[in-house]
Design a protein around this motif. Structure first.
Motif, PDB file in Angstrom:
ATOM      1  N   ALA A  56     -22.237   0.384   5.337  1.00  0.00           N
ATOM      2  CA  ALA A  56     -23.277   0.220   4.329  1.00  0.00           C
ATOM      3  C   ALA A  56     -23.242   1.399   3.368  1.00  0.00           C
ATOM      4  CB  ALA A  56     -24.641   0.114   5.010  1.00  0.00           C
ATOM      5  N   PRO A  57     -23.739   1.265   2.213  1.00  0.00           N
ATOM      6  CA  PRO A  57     -23.756   2.371   1.252  1.00  0.00           C
ATOM      7  C   PRO A  57     -24.600   3.543   1.782  1.00  0.00           C
ATOM      8  CG  PRO A  57     -24.170   0.253   0.180  1.00  0.00           C
ATOM      9  CD  PRO A  57     -24.208   0.035   1.641  1.00  0.00           C
ATOM     10  N   THR A  58     -24.178   4.733   1.455  1.00  0.00           N
ATOM     11  CA  THR A  58     -24.922   5.946   1.806  1.00  0.00           C
ATOM     12  C   THR A  58     -25.154   6.758   0.539  1.00  0.00           C
ATOM     13  OG1 THR A  58     -22.915   7.205   2.222  1.00  0.00           O
ATOM     14  CG2 THR A  58     -23.862   5.965   4.088  1.00  0.00           C
ATOM     15  N   GLY A  59     -25.770   7.925   0.742  1.00  0.00           N
ATOM     16  CA  GLY A  59     -26.015   8.719  -0.442  1.00  0.00           C
ATOM     17  C   GLY A  59     -24.736   9.225  -1.057  1.00  0.00           C
ATOM     18  N   GLY A  60     -23.727   9.399  -0.231  1.00  0.00           N
ATOM     19  CA  GLY A  60     -22.481   9.922  -0.771  1.00  0.00           C
ATOM     20  C   GLY A  60     -21.371   8.915  -0.831  1.00  0.00           C
ATOM     21  N   ASN A  61     -21.658   7.685  -0.401  1.00  0.00           N
ATOM     22  CA  ASN A  61     -20.581   6.672  -0.372  1.00  0.00           C
ATOM     23  C   ASN A  61     -21.187   5.319  -0.749  1.00  0.00           C
ATOM     24  OD1 ASN A  61     -18.513   4.862   0.311  1.00  0.00           O
ATOM     25  ND2 ASN A  61     -17.835   6.120   2.022  1.00  0.00           N
ATOM     26  N   GLY A  62     -20.455   4.594  -1.527  1.00  0.00           N
ATOM     27  CA  GLY A  62     -20.963   3.300  -1.999  1.00  0.00           C
ATOM     28  C   GLY A  62     -20.797   2.180  -0.989  1.00  0.00           C
ATOM     29  N   GLY A  63     -20.267   2.437   0.187  1.00  0.00           N
ATOM     30  CA  GLY A  63     -20.107   1.387   1.209  1.00  0.00           C
ATOM     31  C   GLY A  63     -18.738   0.760   1.159  1.00  0.00           C
ATOM     32  N   THR A  64     -18.316   0.203   2.250  1.00  0.00           N
ATOM     33  CA  THR A  64     -17.011  -0.471   2.338  1.00  0.00           C
ATOM     34  C   THR A  64     -17.210  -1.879   2.909  1.00  0.00           C
ATOM     35  OG1 THR A  64     -16.635   0.381   4.562  1.00  0.00           O
ATOM     36  CG2 THR A  64     -15.786   1.703   2.700  1.00  0.00           C
ATOM     37  N   ASN A  65     -16.312  -2.803   2.530  1.00  0.00           N
ATOM     38  CA  ASN A  65     -16.361  -4.184   3.008  1.00  0.00           C
ATOM     39  C   ASN A  65     -15.575  -4.326   4.303  1.00  0.00           C
ATOM     40  OD1 ASN A  65     -17.855  -5.146   0.779  1.00  0.00           O
ATOM     41  ND2 ASN A  65     -15.966  -5.316  -0.425  1.00  0.00           N
ATOM     42  N   PRO A  66     -15.863  -5.404   4.986  1.00  0.00           N
ATOM     43  CA  PRO A  66     -15.096  -5.625   6.220  1.00  0.00           C
ATOM     44  C   PRO A  66     -13.636  -5.863   5.884  1.00  0.00           C
ATOM     45  CG  PRO A  66     -17.085  -6.982   6.202  1.00  0.00           C
ATOM     46  CD  PRO A  66     -16.942  -6.387   4.837  1.00  0.00           C
ATOM     47  N   ARG A  67     -12.783  -5.454   6.815  1.00  0.00           N
ATOM     48  CA  ARG A  67     -11.353  -5.711   6.682  1.00  0.00           C
ATOM     49  C   ARG A  67     -10.955  -6.656   7.799  1.00  0.00           C
ATOM     50  NH1 ARG A  67      -8.557  -0.869   7.642  1.00  0.00           N
ATOM     51  NH2 ARG A  67     -10.453   0.031   8.452  1.00  0.00           N
ATOM     52  N   GLN A  68     -10.572  -7.963   7.373  1.00  0.00           N
ATOM     53  CA  GLN A  68     -10.246  -9.015   8.340  1.00  0.00           C
ATOM     54  C   GLN A  68      -8.945  -9.676   7.920  1.00  0.00           C
ATOM     55  OE1 GLN A  68     -14.044 -11.070   7.852  1.00  0.00           O
ATOM     56  NE2 GLN A  68     -14.377 -10.853  10.084  1.00  0.00           N
ATOM     57  N   THR A  69      -8.175 -10.003   8.917  1.00  0.00           N
ATOM     58  CA  THR A  69      -6.912 -10.683   8.668  1.00  0.00           C
ATOM     59  C   THR A  69      -7.002 -12.086   9.261  1.00  0.00           C
ATOM     60  OG1 THR A  69      -5.714  -8.621   8.797  1.00  0.00           O
ATOM     61  CG2 THR A  69      -4.437 -10.644   9.042  1.00  0.00           C
ATOM     62  N   GLY A  70      -6.731 -13.118   8.444  1.00  0.00           N
ATOM     63  CA  GLY A  70      -6.777 -14.500   8.937  1.00  0.00           C
ATOM     64  C   GLY A  70      -5.628 -14.820   9.859  1.00  0.00           C
ATOM     65  N   LEU A  71      -5.881 -15.691  10.781  1.00  0.00           N
ATOM     66  CA  LEU A  71      -4.862 -16.072  11.752  1.00  0.00           C
ATOM     67  C   LEU A  71      -4.400 -17.522  11.567  1.00  0.00           C
ATOM     68  CD1 LEU A  71      -6.316 -14.346  14.941  1.00  0.00           C
ATOM     69  CD2 LEU A  71      -4.517 -13.533  13.414  1.00  0.00           C
ATOM     70  N   GLY A  72      -4.617 -18.104  10.397  1.00  0.00           N
ATOM     71  CA  GLY A  72      -4.060 -19.446  10.138  1.00  0.00           C
ATOM     72  C   GLY A  72      -5.132 -20.460   9.678  1.00  0.00           C
ATOM     73  N   VAL A  73      -4.696 -21.710   9.638  1.00  0.00           N
ATOM     74  CA  VAL A  73      -5.536 -22.821   9.143  1.00  0.00           C
ATOM     75  C   VAL A  73      -5.661 -23.883  10.230  1.00  0.00           C
ATOM     76  CG1 VAL A  73      -3.579 -24.035   8.131  1.00  0.00           C
ATOM     77  CG2 VAL A  73      -5.869 -24.411   7.213  1.00  0.00           C
ATOM     78  N   GLN A  74      -6.758 -24.587  10.162  1.00  0.00           N
ATOM     79  CA  GLN A  74      -6.932 -25.718  11.072  1.00  0.00           C
ATOM     80  C   GLN A  74      -7.455 -26.941  10.286  1.00  0.00           C
ATOM     81  OE1 GLN A  74      -9.941 -25.033  13.986  1.00  0.00           O
ATOM     82  NE2 GLN A  74     -11.474 -24.342  12.483  1.00  0.00           N
ATOM     83  N   VAL A  75      -7.185 -28.131  10.842  1.00  0.00           N
ATOM     84  CA  VAL A  75      -7.716 -29.372  10.234  1.00  0.00           C
ATOM     85  C   VAL A  75      -9.162 -29.533  10.689  1.00  0.00           C
ATOM     86  CG1 VAL A  75      -7.489 -31.875  10.051  1.00  0.00           C
ATOM     87  CG2 VAL A  75      -5.446 -30.422  10.205  1.00  0.00           C
ATOM     88  N   ALA A  76     -10.076 -29.300   9.779  1.00  0.00           N
ATOM     89  CA  ALA A  76     -11.501 -29.373  10.134  1.00  0.00           C
ATOM     90  C   ALA A  76     -11.982 -30.815  10.253  1.00  0.00           C
ATOM     91  CB  ALA A  76     -12.329 -28.643   9.081  1.00  0.00           C
ATOM     92  N   ALA A  77     -11.446 -31.707   9.447  1.00  0.00           N
ATOM     93  CA  ALA A  77     -11.872 -33.123   9.486  1.00  0.00           C
ATOM     94  C   ALA A  77     -10.887 -33.983   8.742  1.00  0.00           C
ATOM     95  CB  ALA A  77     -13.261 -33.293   8.877  1.00  0.00           C
ATOM     96  N   ILE A  78     -10.810 -35.199   9.180  1.00  0.00           N
ATOM     97  CA  ILE A  78     -10.092 -36.237   8.409  1.00  0.00           C
ATOM     98  C   ILE A  78     -11.144 -37.258   8.016  1.00  0.00           C
ATOM     99  CG2 ILE A  78      -8.300 -37.967   8.406  1.00  0.00           C
ATOM    100  CD1 ILE A  78      -6.858 -36.360  10.557  1.00  0.00           C
ATOM    101  N   ASN A  79     -11.610 -37.176   6.815  1.00  0.00           N
ATOM    102  CA  ASN A  79     -12.727 -38.014   6.337  1.00  0.00           C
ATOM    103  C   ASN A  79     -12.208 -39.263   5.627  1.00  0.00           C
ATOM    104  OD1 ASN A  79     -14.637 -36.189   7.268  1.00  0.00           O
ATOM    105  ND2 ASN A  79     -14.597 -35.033   5.345  1.00  0.00           N
TER     106      ASN A  79
END
Length: 817
Positions: A56-79
């Motif tokens: 989160a942001p602090t007085g001396g730092n504007g904050g950082t975002n999460p660092r995540q690496t995706g592990l692929g794709v899946q078929v969520a639905a066949i509509n």
């Protein structure tokens, strides 16, 4: 995870691309499948590797975002895409397309309910609507009255060529002009038979009666004797003439003999002479007595002197004359006789057959062995006749018979009456013979009815089957049958004939009774009610008023078949005694009962009255097919029709016809209404009437069908009638995407569809049905091809990732070198 994770990630991408290509291939493969719904693949990223949650942001730092690496794709639905497909016109009426939401409901192989949008339906060998794969289309069926049965879904059938239907007539529409011109129907046609006799009353046979010339006495045998001082009053020298007649038991005499001249002898001044006549004319087979007639002294007129036994003597003592003159008028001509049984105050019997003839010239005729009437039966039936009446024709009229005298049964009679004496009907007691004899009454048995043709009598009715065909308004009526039995009476025949002729006596409406007719028969007067009567021994039928109601009974109207099959034609000699009068019109048409059987109808309208404000016609409905137990009545309705001064129809007192159908399984009675609203009362030279339309029909078979937007299947029959054969019921789901595909364009309810919402087309949010059309596949070929390119690119890209990872692994393994 390192390089190893990139391999698995790329593999998921390749698998996802393969799935999409499979779906796209299926869409494209079914691009020509009717009712097919395409599918879309929905992807979602798979698990993630989190390197840092961020800060989160602090007085001396504007904050950082999460660092995540995706592990692929899946078929969520066949509509599945359930959007509307293109609707295309088809050549088959059983092809159906749904426009809007919903599915056809069909029956699966195990009886389960399945759903489809494929509207290709055909009739199988059982006339059931089935899909191309044999699944039966479900909907509401109908009962035996073609009413929808909305309690359960059943396989729908269209029984082409096998189902039959008929429609009973409910309304008959009439048109024409019932003109206000012409004669008001005040006079009925009246037909009447000849006088009919009653054969149960005995008739003299006359077979034993002798008719011969009466014997005349001769004076040649007579001898004279004179007695002076015998107490007589004949003066001496007086001249007398004597004549003799034979005398029968009834006091009638034969012709007189020639005169016998007698002179009283002289010699004695006294006037007490007697004259004795000996050997008077002798007795014979006809007579046993003689009458003596004498003139006054020197006179020429003969007066009765006395009566003596034939062949005996007569003593004449009194010279004075009696007041009974000699009747020596003789008959000259050729005479025939007939005799009847008679009792004062009772009907006289029919006359016997002709007796004679007997020719005579200035003579008299002797009748002997006159008949003796039979004793009446214990139960009665005819009078106890106690006298015989004798009738004779005239010299100049051999066919007319007049009363000569009345004598006791079994007696003999000498006829001395002249033609002038018996033919003067102005004289008391004179009369002509009634050749018909005792007339029939309502209780006379038909087998005892007789008709006369001249002097011949016959029995027109014997036990058997009597058919009767007459005319009404010059139109032939239907033949009706009547069984003549040994107990059938004249009243039975009258009722049968009246019913067969459709004569209406009672309108059934006390406020509008049947109109009476003027009675213009000579010798009669007043009015007469339409009905059947016995008038002086004749059958009389008074038609309803108006020309077209006039009945006609001709010589061949009756046919009688006996037990042996012999056919005779009873002729009752009907003739017209009064013609009908009055403006009228008539029309014939066919109605139908509930079985589709034709019912012949005839409608007659006659002008009943005309005033300053309105014209009134009465209608009469007849049906030759009216079947009423124990009756031959063809009359099935009557009422009044009112028109105003502008010729407009106002109202009718009755417009319902009721035809009885006893003996048939038809709905009875067949009742239908007459629609008079199109009739006009304007002026025309002649009234006209026609049945323009009736809504009944004969039996017809199902020839075709149509399916409406409401899903109702309406069958069209060969007789023009249409009937509901069933209704297609649709179903929709809150989540159609949750349906389970079963192949062959079929879906089954899934666990995530929700309950099916069922209804008719256009109900409950359901779409409508278009018959003769098909919903095509909704596959977007162009879009799917583009997507296919993208999927194949995805596949190749992921394959490149694997290739690159493999190269990196190779470089890593080469470090140790």
């Amino acid at each position: 995870m390192g390089l190893a994770s990139s391999l698995s990630t790329a593999l998921t991408g390749m698998n996802a691309a393969e799935t999409q290509i499979d779906v796209l291939g299926n869409n494209l493969a079914n691009s020509q499948t009717v009712g097919f719904k395409s599918s879309d693949v929905v992807f979602a990223n798979q698990f993630l590797q989190t390197l840092s949650l961020g800060a989160a942001p602090t007085g001396g730092n504007g904050g950082t975002n999460p660092r995540q690496t995706g592990l692929g794709v899946q078929v969520a639905a066949i509509n599945q895409n359930f959007k509307q497909g293109t609707v295309e016109i088809s050549s088959s009426p059983s092809d159906l397309a749904i426009q809007g939401d919903g599915f056809f409901q069909v029956q699966g192989g195990q009886g389960e309910k399945l759903y489809t949008r494929n509207g290709i339906f055909r009739l199988n060998s059982s006339n059931e609507l089935v899909t191309s794969t044999g699944n039966r289309l479900l909907g509401y069926g109908v009962d035996d009255q073609f009413n929808l049965r909305s309690t359960e879904l059943v396989p729908l059938s269209i029984p082409i060529g096998t189902e039959a239907v008929a429609k009973a007539t409910g309304t008959v529409n009439l048109q024409g002009t019932l003109t206000a011109k012409g004669d008001v129907a005040t006079t009925s046609k009246i037909v009447q038979s000849t006088v009919l006799g009653n054969n149960s009353i005995p008739r003299p046979s006359g077979s034993a009666v002798n008719v011969q010339s009466a014997a005349a006495p001769f004076n040649t045998s007579v001898t004279l004797a004179h007695t002076e001082g015998g107490g007589g009053t004949h003066a001496e020298g007086s001249v007398y003439q004597y004549r003799f007649t034979y005398l029968d038991a009834n006091g009638t005499e034969s012709m007189a003999s020639e005169p016998l001249t007698v002179t009283v002898p002289g010699g004695n001044a006294s006037a007490d002479n007697t004259i004795t006549l000996n050997n008077l004319p002798a007795a014979n087979s006809q007579y046993s007595q003689v009458r003596v007639y004498r003139t006054e002294p020197g006179g020429s007129d003969f007066f009765l002197a006395g009566t003596a036994a034939a062949g005996g003597s007569f003593v004449d003592t009194d010279s004075s004359s009696s007041t009974t003159p000699l009747d020596n008028n003789g008959l000259t001509g050729n005479y025939t006789y007939m005799v009847t049984y008679y009792k004062s105050g009772e009907p006289e019997s029919r006359p016997s057959p002709l007796l004679g003839p007997q020719s005579v010239v200035n003579g008299r005729i002797y009748l002997s062995n006159l008949p003796t009437p039979p004793a009446p039966p214990a139960e009665g039936g005819y009078p106890a006749y106690d006298e015989i009446r004798i009738y004779r024709n005239l010299t100049n009229d051999p066919n007319s018979f007049y009363l000569v005298d009345t004598v006791p049964p079994g007696a003999s009679y000498t006829d001395s009456k002249t033609d002038a004496e018996i033919s003067n009907l102005a004289l008391p007691g004179n009369q002509k013979v009634n050749l018909d004899g005792p007339a029939i009454d309502s209780n006379t048995l038909l087998v005892n009815v007789i008709t006369r043709d001249g002097l011949d009598y016959s029995n027109p009715f014997i036990p058997g089957d009597l058919s009767f065909t007459a005319r009404k308004g010059d139109r032939l009526l239907e033949t009706k049958s009547f069984t003549v039995t040994a107990t059938s009476t004249v009243q039975d025949l009258l009722g049968f004939m009246k019913d067969s002729l459709g004569i209406v006596s009672d309108s059934g409406d006390s406020t509008n009774p049947i109109l009476s007719s003027l009675n213009q028969i000579p010798g009669e007067g007043g009015t007469i009610q339409p009905n059947a009567y016995i008038s002086n021994g004749a059958l009389r039928f008074v038609s309803n008023t108006g020309v077209d109601n006039g009945v006609t009974i001709d010589l061949t109207s009756f046919r009688l078949r006996d037990a042996n099959g012999t056919v005779t034609t009873p002729n009752l000699g009907f003739g017209t005694v009064q013609e009908g009068k009055g403006q009228s019109a008539v029309t014939d048409f066919i109605a139908y009962d509930s079985l589709g059987l034709p019912v012949r109808m005839r409608l007659t309208a006659t002008m009943e009255s005309r005033t300053d404000q309105q014209t009134v016609y009465r209608w009469y409905a007849d049906s030759a097919d009216n079947i009423e137990r124990g009756s031959a009545d063809i009359s099935v309705g009557t009422g009044l029709i009112y028109f105003d001064g502008n010729g407009n129809f106002i109202s009718a007192s009755n417009n319902v016809v009721a035809v009885d159908r006893t003996g048939l399984p038809s709905t009875k009675p067949l009742q239908f209404s007459l629609d008079f609203t199109a009739l006009s009362g304007l002026a025309a030279d002649k009234a006209s009437l026609a049945a323009s339309r009736q809504d009944g029909s004969p039996p017809g078979v199902l020839t075709s069908y149509v399916i409406g937007e409401d899903g109702i299947i309406r069958g069209v029959f060969s007789n023009g009638i249409s009937r509901d054969l069933g209704q297609i019921r649709l179903a929709r789901f809150s989540n159609p995407g949750g349906l389970e595909q079963r192949g062959q364009n079929l879906f089954a309810q899934g666990i995530n569809t929700g309950l099916p919402i069922e209804g008719g087309p256009s109900e409950n949010g359901l779409g409508s049905i278009s018959a003769g059309a098909l919903e095509l596949s909704n596959t977007d070929v162009g879009g799917d091809l583009v997507t296919l390119v993208l999927a194949s690119t995805q596949y190749r890209s992921n394959a490149r990732v694997i290739t690159a990872t493999q190269q990196l692994f190779d470089e890593l393994l080469n470090i140790r070198r």
